[in-house]
Structure formats: structure tokens, C-alpha cells
Design a protein around this motif. Structure first.
Motif, PDB file in Angstrom:
ATOM      1  N   HIS A   3       0.897  -1.180   0.030  1.00 54.34           N
ATOM      2  CA  HIS A   3       0.036  -0.098  -0.034  1.00 54.34           C
ATOM      3  C   HIS A   3       0.894   1.308  -0.119  1.00 54.34           C
ATOM      4  O   HIS A   3       2.204   1.144   0.530  1.00 54.34           O
ATOM      5  CB  HIS A   3      -1.024   0.016   1.235  1.00 54.34           C
ATOM      6  N   ARG A  29       5.164   8.757  -8.319  1.00 56.29           N
ATOM      7  CA  ARG A  29       4.031   7.794  -8.585  1.00 56.29           C
ATOM      8  C   ARG A  29       3.247   8.419  -9.856  1.00 56.29           C
ATOM      9  O   ARG A  29       3.814   9.482 -10.239  1.00 56.29           O
ATOM     10  CB  ARG A  29       2.821   8.006  -7.478  1.00 56.29           C
ATOM     11  N   ALA A 117      -8.336  -0.319  -3.489  1.00 59.90           N
ATOM     12  CA  ALA A 117      -7.701  -1.213  -4.557  1.00 59.90           C
ATOM     13  C   ALA A 117      -6.351  -0.476  -4.946  1.00 59.90           C
ATOM     14  O   ALA A 117      -5.385  -0.842  -5.190  1.00 59.90           O
ATOM     15  CB  ALA A 117      -8.423  -1.654  -5.428  1.00 59.90           C
ATOM     16  N   ALA A 118      -6.742   1.106  -5.341  1.00 59.23           N
ATOM     17  CA  ALA A 118      -5.520   1.763  -5.818  1.00 59.23           C
ATOM     18  C   ALA A 118      -4.376   1.955  -4.645  1.00 59.23           C
ATOM     19  O   ALA A 118      -3.501   2.018  -5.071  1.00 59.23           O
ATOM     20  CB  ALA A 118      -6.050   3.203  -6.416  1.00 59.23           C
ATOM     21  N   GLU A 120      -3.947   0.150  -2.138  1.00 61.70           N
ATOM     22  CA  GLU A 120      -3.314  -1.140  -1.756  1.00 61.70           C
ATOM     23  C   GLU A 120      -2.373  -1.574  -2.901  1.00 61.70           C
ATOM     24  O   GLU A 120      -1.140  -2.181  -2.638  1.00 61.70           O
ATOM     25  CB  GLU A 120      -4.370  -2.360  -1.799  1.00 61.70           C
ATOM     26  N   GLY A 121      -2.302  -0.806  -4.151  1.00 57.04           N
ATOM     27  CA  GLY A 121      -1.639  -1.099  -5.264  1.00 57.04           C
ATOM     28  C   GLY A 121      -0.475  -0.244  -5.245  1.00 57.04           C
ATOM     29  O   GLY A 121       0.494  -0.005  -6.170  1.00 57.04           O
ATOM     30  N   GLY A 122      -0.517   0.849  -4.227  1.00 56.46           N
ATOM     31  CA  GLY A 122       0.825   1.950  -4.197  1.00 56.46           C
ATOM     32  C   GLY A 122       0.372   3.267  -4.454  1.00 56.46           C
ATOM     33  O   GLY A 122       1.273   4.079  -4.163  1.00 56.46           O
TER      34      GLY A 122
END
Length: 235
Positions: A3, A29, A117-118, A120-122
Motif C-alpha cells: 500500500h 507515482r 484497491a488503488a 493497496e496497489g501503491g
């Protein structure tokens, strides 16, 4: 990847004074800045337009794409086309207004699932004022004498944030004795001053910005000050 960072902000979203915090969150990012003004949706179209304009201006300062998602009800929050716009975000920001409205609008919707979800994906995830409060399991009503509130979004089950803390304490002499300060067992209560943020998550945050954060004792209402650069360990 794991995350991304969380930022719990006392006030100042999209302002020049908080630019470096937002820059640090999105740095490294994707240059896609998703901005969600849902907490202000009860204040009308003019106020929502204000938040959209403010967010776009900050995105321009950062040199990234602004993606405003003006979601005002649960039907919109459950719209797959709207939720899909969160994909590829580098930073997602829930701005201020009503924390209970924000939590009630997003809880268990396609948009909230896409945000989690985003993250948790970084992707980085930030909430200012109402946005920070809504991430807890419970959202107190700061104005209600008994401290009644609503279920929150549940991302921070061990932490409850009181934003604008320096202003609240100065404005309401009885603030520290109000019932909502007695959070559930196992939940840490933290005040975050204006133009200040806790950045990190989920169990460790660093104070950033211009003022202080405060750990509030649930037994005697005493405060422990954390200055910029100091670390808050949750639990």
C-alpha cells in the motif's frame, strides 16, 4: 509494491502552504491526481466548483493531471464508469466538508473499493478534515453534545483523528471534555492542527507541515504534543 502512504490532514488541502506535502505524496507515482470533493456536496454546486478549481490549481503547481470526481450520492459512487477513473492514480484526495456525509456516500460502494484497491496497489491516499475523520471506523459529530456519530469507512480501525485541533481547542473551552473524545477501547485519539498532517500508515505516522499533532488521553484528556518530524506509533 504494497500500500501507498496515507496522509491525515488537519486543514489546508490544495493550498500553497501544503504543496510540499502533496508533492511528497505523489512524487515517484503516476502524475494523476484524483480529487474527490464529496464531503462538500451538501453545500451546493458553487462550493463543489470551488473545490474543483482549487484542486486543479494545485495539480498545475505540481505539474500533474487533475482528475476531479464530483460524486454527490451513492448512486454515483456505485457507477462503474466513475469508479474506473481512479485507476492509475498516483494520489487520491478526499477533501473537507461533512465527514458523516462522506462516509455514508462512499461506504461499501464501487468508488470506495476502487480507492482502496488503488491505495493497496501503491497509490497515495490523503484525507483532509472530513476526509481524515471518515477513514476511521466511527465518525463522531463534533457539534453534538453527546458525541453521536456514524460508522466510518473503516480504513483506520485503531485511530480516530480530530482535525483543526488548534482551532477547536481555542474556540470551544469545553472541547476536551466532550463525550466523543472517549473513543472505543483500542482506538487512539489524535488531534491534528491546521496546515499539519500525519503521513505514513497504518501503524506509524510522521508529523509534517506547520504545527503539531496531539495524542489525547481518554482517561484524563491530557495532551502529548508531537512536533513536525516526530513519529506517532499507533497501538
Amino acid at each position: 509494491m504494497g500500500h501507498g502512504p496515507l496522509a491525515l490532514v488537519g486543514s489546508g488541502e490544495y493550498l500553497p502552504s501544503m504543496l510540499e506535502i502533496e508533492r511528497g505524496l505523489i512524487d515517484g507515482r503516476p502524475p494523476r491526481y484524483v480529487q474527490i470533493p464529496t464531503a462538500a456536496s451538501r453545500e451546493g454546486a458553487e462550493r463543489l466548483a470551488y473545490w474543483v478549481k482549487l484542486g486543479k490549481t494545485q495539480a498545475q503547481r505540481l505539474g500533474v493531471e487533475a482528475v476531479p470526481l464530483v460524486v454527490t450520492n451513492r448512486a454515483e459512487a456505485d457507477d462503474p464508469a466513475i469508479a474506473a477513473q481512479v485507476a492509475g492514480a498516483g494520489l487520491i484526495y478526499l477533501s473537507g466538508g461533512s465527514p458523516s456525509l462522506l462516509a455514508d456516500t462512499l461506504r461499501d460502494t464501487a468508488l470506495w473499493r476502487a480507492i482502496v484497491a488503488a491505495w493497496e496497489g501503491g497509490a497515495a491516499l490523503a484525507g483532509c478534515s472530513a476526509g481524515a475523520m471518515a477513514m476511521a471506523s466511527h465518525v463522531p459529530d463534533l457539534r453534538h453534545p453527546r458525541g453521536d456519530g456514524r460508522p466510518g469507512l473503516g480504513l483506520l480501525p485503531k485511530l480516530q483523528v480530530i482535525p483543526h485541533f488548534d482551532r477547536m481547542v481555542g474556540r470551544f473551552p469545553d472541547f476536551l471534555t466532550r463525550p466523543f473524545l472517549h473513543a472505543s477501547d483500542g482506538v487512539m485519539l489524535v488531534g491534528v492542527d491546521e496546515e499539519t498532517a500525519l503521513v505514513g500508515g497504518l501503524d506509524e505516522f510522521t508529523v509534517a507541515g506547520h504545527r503539531s499533532a496531539w495524542i489525547i488521553s481518554k482517561t484524563n484528556n491530557k495532551r502529548q504534543q508531537l512536533s513536525v518530524g516526530e513519529v506517532l506509533t499507533v497501538g
